[in-house]
Design an enzyme around this catalytic site. Structure first.
Site, mmCIF file in Angstrom:
data_model
loop_
_atom_site.group_PDB
_atom_site.id
_atom_site.type_symbol
_atom_site.label_atom_id
_atom_site.label_comp_id
_atom_site.label_asym_id
_atom_site.label_seq_id
_atom_site.Cartn_x
_atom_site.Cartn_y
_atom_site.Cartn_z
ATOM 1 N N GLY A 202 24.227 34.630 -9.127
ATOM 2 C CA GLY A 202 23.624 34.095 -7.901
ATOM 3 C C GLY A 202 23.995 32.644 -7.690
ATOM 4 C CB ALA A 203 24.572 29.872 -10.074
ATOM 5 N N GLY B 152 -2.587 4.032 -3.851
ATOM 6 C CA GLY B 152 -3.100 4.570 -2.587
ATOM 7 C C GLY B 152 -2.032 4.713 -1.527
ATOM 8 N N GLY B 153 -2.319 4.152 -0.348
ATOM 9 C CA GLY B 153 -1.387 4.267 0.770
ATOM 10 C C GLY B 153 -0.023 3.681 0.470
HETATM 11 C C1 HXC Z 1 -8.245 -6.043 -1.317
HETATM 12 C C2 HXC Z 1 -7.098 -6.384 -3.271
HETATM 13 C C3 HXC Z 1 -6.783 -5.020 -3.352
HETATM 14 C C4 HXC Z 1 -7.267 -4.154 -2.329
HETATM 15 C C5 HXC Z 1 -5.910 -6.013 -5.046
HETATM 16 N N1 HXC Z 1 -6.546 -6.951 -4.336
HETATM 17 N N2 HXC Z 1 -6.061 -4.809 -4.469
HETATM 18 N N3 HXC Z 1 -7.806 -6.888 -2.249
HETATM 19 N N4 HXC Z 1 -7.980 -4.715 -1.325
HETATM 20 N N5 HXC Z 1 -6.972 -2.863 -2.331
HETATM 21 C C6 HXC Z 1 -6.589 -8.396 -4.636
HETATM 22 C C7 HXC Z 1 -7.452 -8.743 -5.819
HETATM 23 O O1 HXC Z 1 -8.762 -8.927 -5.408
HETATM 24 C C8 HXC Z 1 -6.788 -10.042 -6.272
HETATM 25 O O2 HXC Z 1 -7.227 -11.096 -5.424
HETATM 26 C C9 HXC Z 1 -5.350 -9.831 -6.002
HETATM 27 O O3 HXC Z 1 -5.289 -8.789 -5.014
HETATM 28 C C10 HXC Z 1 -4.557 -9.375 -7.224
HETATM 29 O O4 HXC Z 1 -5.203 -8.247 -7.787
HETATM 30 P P1 HXC Z 1 -5.447 -8.104 -9.368
HETATM 31 O O5 HXC Z 1 -6.370 -6.956 -9.563
HETATM 32 O O6 HXC Z 1 -5.839 -9.435 -9.920
HETATM 33 O O7 HXC Z 1 -3.965 -7.771 -9.877
HETATM 34 P P2 HXC Z 1 -3.514 -6.750 -11.000
HETATM 35 O O8 HXC Z 1 -4.353 -6.914 -12.212
HETATM 36 O O9 HXC Z 1 -2.041 -6.938 -11.130
HETATM 37 O O10 HXC Z 1 -3.808 -5.282 -10.424
HETATM 38 C C11 HXC Z 1 -3.156 -4.848 -9.266
HETATM 39 C C12 HXC Z 1 -3.740 -3.475 -8.818
HETATM 40 C C13 HXC Z 1 -5.303 -3.609 -8.745
HETATM 41 C C14 HXC Z 1 -3.363 -2.401 -9.831
HETATM 42 C C15 HXC Z 1 -3.121 -3.142 -7.467
HETATM 43 O O11 HXC Z 1 -5.634 -4.793 -7.981
HETATM 44 C C16 HXC Z 1 -5.961 -2.419 -8.115
HETATM 45 O O12 HXC Z 1 -6.168 -1.377 -8.768
HETATM 46 N N6 HXC Z 1 -6.368 -2.564 -6.852
HETATM 47 C C17 HXC Z 1 -7.089 -1.534 -6.131
HETATM 48 C C18 HXC Z 1 -6.206 -0.384 -5.831
HETATM 49 C C19 HXC Z 1 -6.873 0.669 -4.991
HETATM 50 O O13 HXC Z 1 -7.649 1.490 -5.498
HETATM 51 N N7 HXC Z 1 -6.635 0.582 -3.657
HETATM 52 C C20 HXC Z 1 -7.252 1.460 -2.653
HETATM 53 C C21 HXC Z 1 -6.418 2.723 -2.600
HETATM 54 S S1 HXC Z 1 -6.995 3.838 -1.403
HETATM 55 P P3 HXC Z 1 -7.196 -12.623 -5.840
HETATM 56 O O14 HXC Z 1 -7.961 -13.314 -4.768
HETATM 57 O O15 HXC Z 1 -7.809 -12.706 -7.184
HETATM 58 O O16 HXC Z 1 -5.749 -13.046 -5.853
HETATM 59 C C22 HXC Z 1 -5.868 3.808 -0.200
HETATM 60 C C23 HXC Z 1 -6.142 4.775 0.868
HETATM 61 C C24 HXC Z 1 -4.926 5.047 1.741
HETATM 62 O O17 HXC Z 1 -4.938 3.090 -0.230
HETATM 63 C C25 HXC Z 1 -4.784 6.467 2.128
HETATM 64 C C26 HXC Z 1 -3.984 7.286 1.133
HETATM 65 C C27 HXC Z 1 -3.651 8.682 1.579
#
Ligand code: HXC
Length: 510
Positions: A404-405, A169-170
């Site tokens: 051209g290059a 994401g961000g």
């Molecule tokens: C809150 C989060 C989090 C999130 C991870 N955690 N992502 N908490 N918000 N976005 C927390 C988990 O709950 C967990 O907490 C700890 O971080 C570790 O995560 P795991 O999943 O256990 O780790 P891993 O298996 O290594 O996976 C990492 C990951 C996955 C690939 C980043 O967590 C994931 O897919 N997260 C969501 C990503 C996502 O979709 N984000 C939103 C994007 S939208 P604990 O308590 O267990 O330690 C966005 C919009 C912005 O960003 C604008 C863009 C233009």
């Protein structure tokens, strides 16, 4: 009094633990360092000054009021790299996966603003899962503020993003708007949405590595400028890169003491270009023999290998090098090489880094794949970038400069200041075979005639002298003297000034 002092130490100690020892151990088990360990390696010893160590999130949704960690998932501040100031933020994966809350965003924004005020580079160490899901739109708003500042800082201070864990994401969009992205092999990933979301939405089953590992982003997507085997190597290389970069667009390039004589001649360069014009040689050998102490920081090495880009120094001052690479696709310009070269030329120009271009290019790559892939527009990016550059431009044609290059690769016509050619240079619309087959088509059946015509064409055009007769080449130089000629040229051009027409901004063919 002692109690108060002890309390400060206790609070600091707690903040340093981030999400707690269990999560720190898990981070180490994955082969990753913590945010604070990374900062220790990146900065000069003892130079880190931290901001906002005690900031906590303010969310009350989903029971968040019961889980607060001082620092809120990002460590921010400033310090020095070999004595030069840099600002940084390091995502702490042990706190909510480094995800961005409203307060976490405010910490990053503060350090972005401070870097802009101080006109010093900013480095982001990313290991984070994007928007803090529990905070909803407050988190999205925070990202928007960070993105806007990335754009405002672009071309003013260098911005470096280092991807050191799974980033989504961000936490991939902000890096995408910075100048350079580096990754760590096997532990870092970049994707807008991770493998689970991909499976849900498209039914596609894909691993994190296939979707956004360093192997993909340094080759296919070209999103990352380089990758390293582990956190330690990566951070040490970042220190090396920072040594090459100016503090800002107005600071001028850094100047380091050099023990490499600018008069140094290298006899081996006289025989670098093989007698057979179709035989390749490694243009990197020329670059490393010309720069101070052979120190060349190459970027995007694994992508579009037919063009080499990177930083070196001449007389202790940073220079950007762009060079066609005969070892890959004969050094031809294709869409990828043009984009790669263009972005680098624009970085150098934005930060007043002089550019030295080594030319050995047989032309643009023909074919449907290239044409349908937008070669015209991508090639135009490089042409546009050189044509708008106002930094000192020194060009050396080592062998082929066809079609051209020739124009595109920092020719005199698009604004280069000094254009040199080696005696082995061949500057023409095309090579002898192609040319003779077109202009003497009637003689094609007659082998002797064709041989004579080919010889005539080679003698007349395949040398540097037709261009030198017109002044398109300022001088034909001995290869061994290349370093000295470049050093003298850059010294002469140090005060170069060019007036560009007044406008809001140009319209680069993006
Ligand atoms: C809150 C989060 C989090 C999130 C991870 N955690 N992502 N908490 N918000 N976005 C927390 C988990 O709950 C967990 O907490 C700890 O971080 C570790 O995560 P795991 O999943 O256990 O780790 P891993 O298996 O290594 O996976 C990492 C990951 C996955 C690939 C980043 O967590 C994931 O897919 N997260 C969501 C990503 C996502 O979709 N984000 C939103 C994007 S939208 P604990 O308590 O267990 O330690 C966005 C919009 C912005 O960003 C604008 C863009 C233009």
């Amino acid at each position: 009094m002692k109690d108060i002092l002890d309390k400060l130490e206790q609070r600091r100690e707690q903040a340093r633990l981030g999400g707690g020892q269990t999560r720190i151990d898990a981070q180490h088990k994955r082969g990753k360092l913590t945010a604070r360990e990374r900062i220790e390696l990146l900065l000069d010893k003892g130079s880190f000054e931290e901001f906002d160590m005690f900031v906590e999130h303010r969310s009350h949704d989903f029971g968040m009021e019961n889980t607060r960690f001082p620092g809120d998932g990002v460590v921010t501040g400033w310090g020095t790299v070999n004595g030069r100031t840099v600002f940084l933020f390091a995502k702490d994966f042990t706190v909510f996966g480094g995800s961005l809350s409203e307060t976490h965003a405010q910490k990053i924004i503060k350090v972005q603003d401070a870097a802009m005020k101080a006109r010093a580079p900013i480095i982001g160490l990313f290991d984070a899962g994007g928007a803090r899901i529990q905070e909803g739109v407050a988190s999205l708003g925070g990202y928007g503020e960070v993105f806007k500042r990335n754009v405002m800082a672009s071309g003013v201070i260098p911005q470096i993003s280092v991807i050191m864990g799974p980033c989504a994401g961000g936490d991939v969009y902000s890096p995408a708007m910075t100048d350079f992205i580096f990754m760590v092999r096997d532990t870092s990933y970049m994707f807008v949405t991770g493998p689970d979301v991909v499976k849900t939405v498209t039914n596609e089953v894909v691993t994190a590595e296939e979707l956004g590992g360093a192997s993909i982003h340094t080759t296919k997507s070209s999103i990352a400028d380089g990758a390293y085997d582990d956190d330690v190597q990566c951070l040490l290389q970042m220190r090396r890169l920072i040594d090459f970069l100016p503090a800002s667009s107005e600071s001028g390039v850094p100047e380091w003491p050099s023990h490499d004589d600018i008069e140094r001649e290298d006899l081996s360069l006289d025989t670098l270009v093989p007698d057979n014009p179709n035989k390749p040689y490694d243009i990197r050998e020329l670059i490393t023999k010309v720069v101070d102490e052979g120190d060349f920081f190459e970027l995007s090495q694994a992508h579009a290998a037919n063009i080499v880009i990177g930083f070196g120094r001449i007389a202790g001052r940073t220079v950007g090098f762009v060079a066609n690479q005969p070892m890959a696709l004969a050094g031809v310009l294709d869409s990828d090489a043009s984009r790669k070269g263009a972005r680098f030329v624009r970085f150098c120009d934005a930060f007043e880094i002089p550019i030295v271009t080594f030319v050995d290019v047989p032309g643009f790559l023909p074919g449907t794949a290239q044409e349908q892939g937008g070669l015209i527009k991508h090639g135009a990016k490089l042409l546009f970038a050189y044509s708008q550059a106002t930094v000192p431009l020194v060009t050396i044609i080592t062998r082929k400069a066809f079609g051209g290059a020739y124009d595109v690769m920092a020719s005199k016509h698009v604004g280069a200041d000094l254009n040199y050619a080696w005696p082995t240079a061949q500057i023409a619309v095309m090579g002898a075979k192609g040319a003779v087959e077109i202009i003497f088509r009637a003689d094609i059946g007659d082998k002797d005639k064709i041989a004579a015509r080919t010889k005539e064409y080679e003698d007349r055009f395949l040398s540097p002298f037709v261009a030198a007769e017109r002044g398109y080449i300022d001088d034909v130089i001995m290869p061994r003297t290349t370093r000295r000629r470049i050093a003298r040229a850059l010294a002469m051009l140090k005060g170069k000034q060019v007036e560009m027409p007044k406008r809001k901004h140009d319209n680069l063919p993006v």
